[in-house]
Write a protein that holds these residues in place. Structure first.
Motif, short mmCIF file in Angstrom:
data_model
loop_
_atom_site.label_atom_id
_atom_site.label_comp_id
_atom_site.label_asym_id
_atom_site.label_seq_id
_atom_site.Cartn_x
_atom_site.Cartn_y
_atom_site.Cartn_z
N LEU A 98 25.20 -30.81 36.06
CA LEU A 98 24.23 -30.13 35.65
C LEU A 98 23.85 -28.83 36.32
O LEU A 98 23.25 -27.98 35.43
N LEU A 99 23.91 -28.65 37.52
CA LEU A 99 23.53 -27.50 38.28
C LEU A 99 24.68 -26.21 37.84
O LEU A 99 24.32 -25.23 37.94
N GLY A 100 25.85 -26.67 37.26
CA GLY A 100 26.64 -25.64 36.65
C GLY A 100 26.30 -25.06 35.44
O GLY A 100 26.76 -24.04 35.18
N ARG A 101 25.19 -25.59 34.73
CA ARG A 101 24.88 -25.10 33.49
C ARG A 101 23.75 -23.88 33.70
O ARG A 101 23.43 -23.55 34.74
N ASP A 102 23.54 -23.28 32.48
CA ASP A 102 22.72 -21.86 32.55
C ASP A 102 21.27 -22.56 33.01
O ASP A 102 20.91 -23.76 32.59
N GLU A 103 20.57 -21.64 33.56
CA GLU A 103 19.25 -21.91 33.87
C GLU A 103 18.40 -21.22 32.53
O GLU A 103 18.68 -20.55 31.70
N LEU A 104 17.40 -22.21 32.40
CA LEU A 104 16.50 -22.12 31.24
C LEU A 104 15.30 -20.84 31.51
O LEU A 104 15.16 -19.73 30.93
N VAL A 105 14.80 -21.18 32.68
CA VAL A 105 13.73 -20.10 33.25
C VAL A 105 13.91 -20.22 34.70
O VAL A 105 13.43 -21.34 35.34
N SER A 106 14.51 -19.32 35.16
CA SER A 106 14.76 -19.24 36.77
C SER A 106 13.65 -19.81 37.74
O SER A 106 12.38 -19.08 37.43
#
Lengths: 351, 173
Positions: A187-195
């Motif tokens: 999960l942490l490897g995926r892109d951020e939505l709103v940092s």
């Protein structure tokens, strides 16, 4: 104080979009199931309290039409809050304390799908300084998460663990919108939505409804084999201006927990209304919950977050687990406003 | 209250007395199953109500629930295109967006076979002649203009039948 208990709980399937049903059609089966769960018909209900928001429906006085679901004729004693249903339950509890009501029906519903919920929620901000900037709900939560990360209160890995555990637990909840087995590291490897928030840190957008039945004293004992007694309930609010608050803790939850007597006995189970992963970590600490407490066995608001409804669902979930004998003492929590602005804490016990 | 000390650059500046903060939100309306069936019926030039299984009343347009009994209304009932004026209002005041010529009459019309009046326009009759109990009929737009909206009925007009007796609509005024 009168003894008052939650004796029945029902909810609709919590879904991303309910395009077929209007609000009353969505709510009717839930009210029917909640009453059936208590083994009563509407004639037995002394007071009805509902929760919803016109800002979700985009329609003034929208709750009036939804009253069709309870058949308000002959005229009934009824009230409504533009808040989460947990606060409707609080109003019913106060009314029952006054002695006029033995059985109360409390329901809540929210369809977020008709509008853009992240923009709609900006309308609860103060109208002079924050509201005109339209800071959306996820961005404000991201601000709070950033404060907590910078203060060292928790890590992004802690947050991902909350998401993975919630989704795993939701596999046992047929009503949940999201569930599954996720690896926190993946999960942490995926892109951020709103940092610094990823999608897994945020609640799904949900349409749904829920209802509980409250009953007092011997009436509760007559209608339910093991009522979930409300031993303490309290709610507190923090200032409107985010800049006046310490976003890394939840002072209002701490105060409500003290008033509700959370620490007066061992807690086995807690249903926390934490729409964002970091908020569960803030709430655990504010409530003083130890690692042995089972938190959000339903999957929580990270797996279904119908606005105005998800807090009442926490009360219903915690109560139904007490009634089922899974816990003797449980805590239910509900929140409202940006970044955990307002919080309600309820202590439930079996007999 | 502590005394408020303004920074130098704000001293002597005219205070802000009001601000303008426009807000707009767009929504998709969900008619629901019952009302959707009604609207699809209108597109076929049919008026469909729903009957409560408990009190037997027929609601139109149906919202899927009986507001008296709090139960789903599932039995569909096809209604006539004629009805009775229960109450009415003669509109003499011009307002923004108004498309009608003044004066015009807005009426509550109890469609035959139903137990809840709908609001619609009354035309082809002088406002002075409109009265409670007047029998009326729907005038539809041309077939190729019919859509799933109550505007597919242009208006109602008197159909020449004798007035309905008071007892037939007294529960709906």
């Amino acid at each position: 104080m009168r003894d008052i208990a939650v004796i029945s709980f029902a909810q609709s399937p919590q879904v991303r979009r309910q395009p077929d049903l209007n609000e009353v059609e969505m709510l009717m089966p839930v009210v029917r199931d909640a009453l059936a769960g208590a083994g009563i018909t509407k004639d037995r209900v002394d007071f009805v309290c509902s929760a919803s928001s016109d800002y979700l429906a985009g329609q003034a006085f929208s709750f009036v039409m939804t009253l069709d679901a309870v058949g308000p004729w002959p005229p009934i004693s009824e009230s409504h809050v533009d808040m989460d249903g947990a606060w409707a339950a609080y109003e019913a509890w106060v009314k029952m304390q006054m002695g006029h009501v033995d059985v109360a029906l409390v329901y809540a519903y929210g369809k977020s799908s008709p509008g853009d919920i992240r923009r709609v929620l900006t309308r609860q901000l103060d109208p002079y300084y924050l509201g005109p900037l339209w800071p959306d709900s996820v961005s404000l939560a991201a601000l709070q998460a950033r404060c907590g990360l910078d203060a060292g209160s928790f890590t992004k890995a802690d947050m991902a663990e909350v998401a993975a555990r919630s989704r795993r637990d939701a596999k046992a909840n047929a009503w949940a919108q999201l569930s599954g087995d996720d690896d926190p590291a993946e999960l942490l490897g995926r892109d951020e939505l709103v940092s610094p928030l990823h999608v897994h840190d945020c609640p799904p957008v949900t349409d749904g409804a829920a209802a509980v039945v409250l009953a007092a004293g011997d009436v509760a004992r007559e209608l339910c084999a093991r009522p979930a007694w409300i031993r303490g309930i309290d709610h507190r609010i923090e200032p409107h201006a985010l800049g006046l608050r310490d976003l890394t803790r939840s002072v209002s939850t701490e105060q409500a927990a003290t008033a509700a007597g959370v620490a007066d006995g061992p807690v086995q189970l807690a249903e926390l209304h934490a729409p964002f992963t970091h908020q569960e970590l803030i709430l655990r600490s504010a409530l003083g919950l130890g690692d042995d407490v089972v938190v959000n066995p339903s999957g929580g608001a990270l797996c279904a977050n119908a606005i105005m409804t998800a807090g009442l669902i926490r009360l219903g979930e915690a109560a139904s687990r007490v009634t089922a004998g899974d816990a003797d003492r449980a805590v239910a929590h509900a929140t409202s406003g940006p970044c955990l602005q307002q919080n309600l804490v309820c202590v439930l016990e079996g007999e | 209250m502590p005394e408020l000390v303004l920074p130098d650059r704000l001293r002597g500046v005219e205070p802000v007395r009001s601000i303008r903060t426009p807000a707009r939100l767009d929504y998709e309306f969900t008619a629901g199953r019952a009302t959707s069936r009604f609207l699809r019926g209108v597109a076929e030039k049919r008026l469909l109500g729903q009957r409560c299984p408990v009190c037997r009343k027929v609601y139109v347009p149906p919202r899927g629930a009986c507001p008296t009994d709090g139960v789903p209304t599932e039995e569909e009932v096809e209604l006539g295109h004629t009805g009775t004026v229960t109450t009415f209002c003669v509109v003499n005041v011009q307002f923004y967006g108004q498309a009608m010529e003044l004066p015009y009459v807005s009426a509550l019309i109890l469609l035959d076979g139903s137990d809840l009046p709908i609001m619609h326009l009354l035309q082809e009759v002088s406002a002075d002649d409109v009265h409670m109990g007047m029998r009326v009929e729907a005038v539809w737009v041309p077939d190729d203009e019919i859509e799933p909206t109550l505007e597919s009925i242009r208006y109602f007009r008197p159909n020449g039948e004798p007035d309905a007796p008071w007892d037939s609509y007294k529960d709906n005024v």
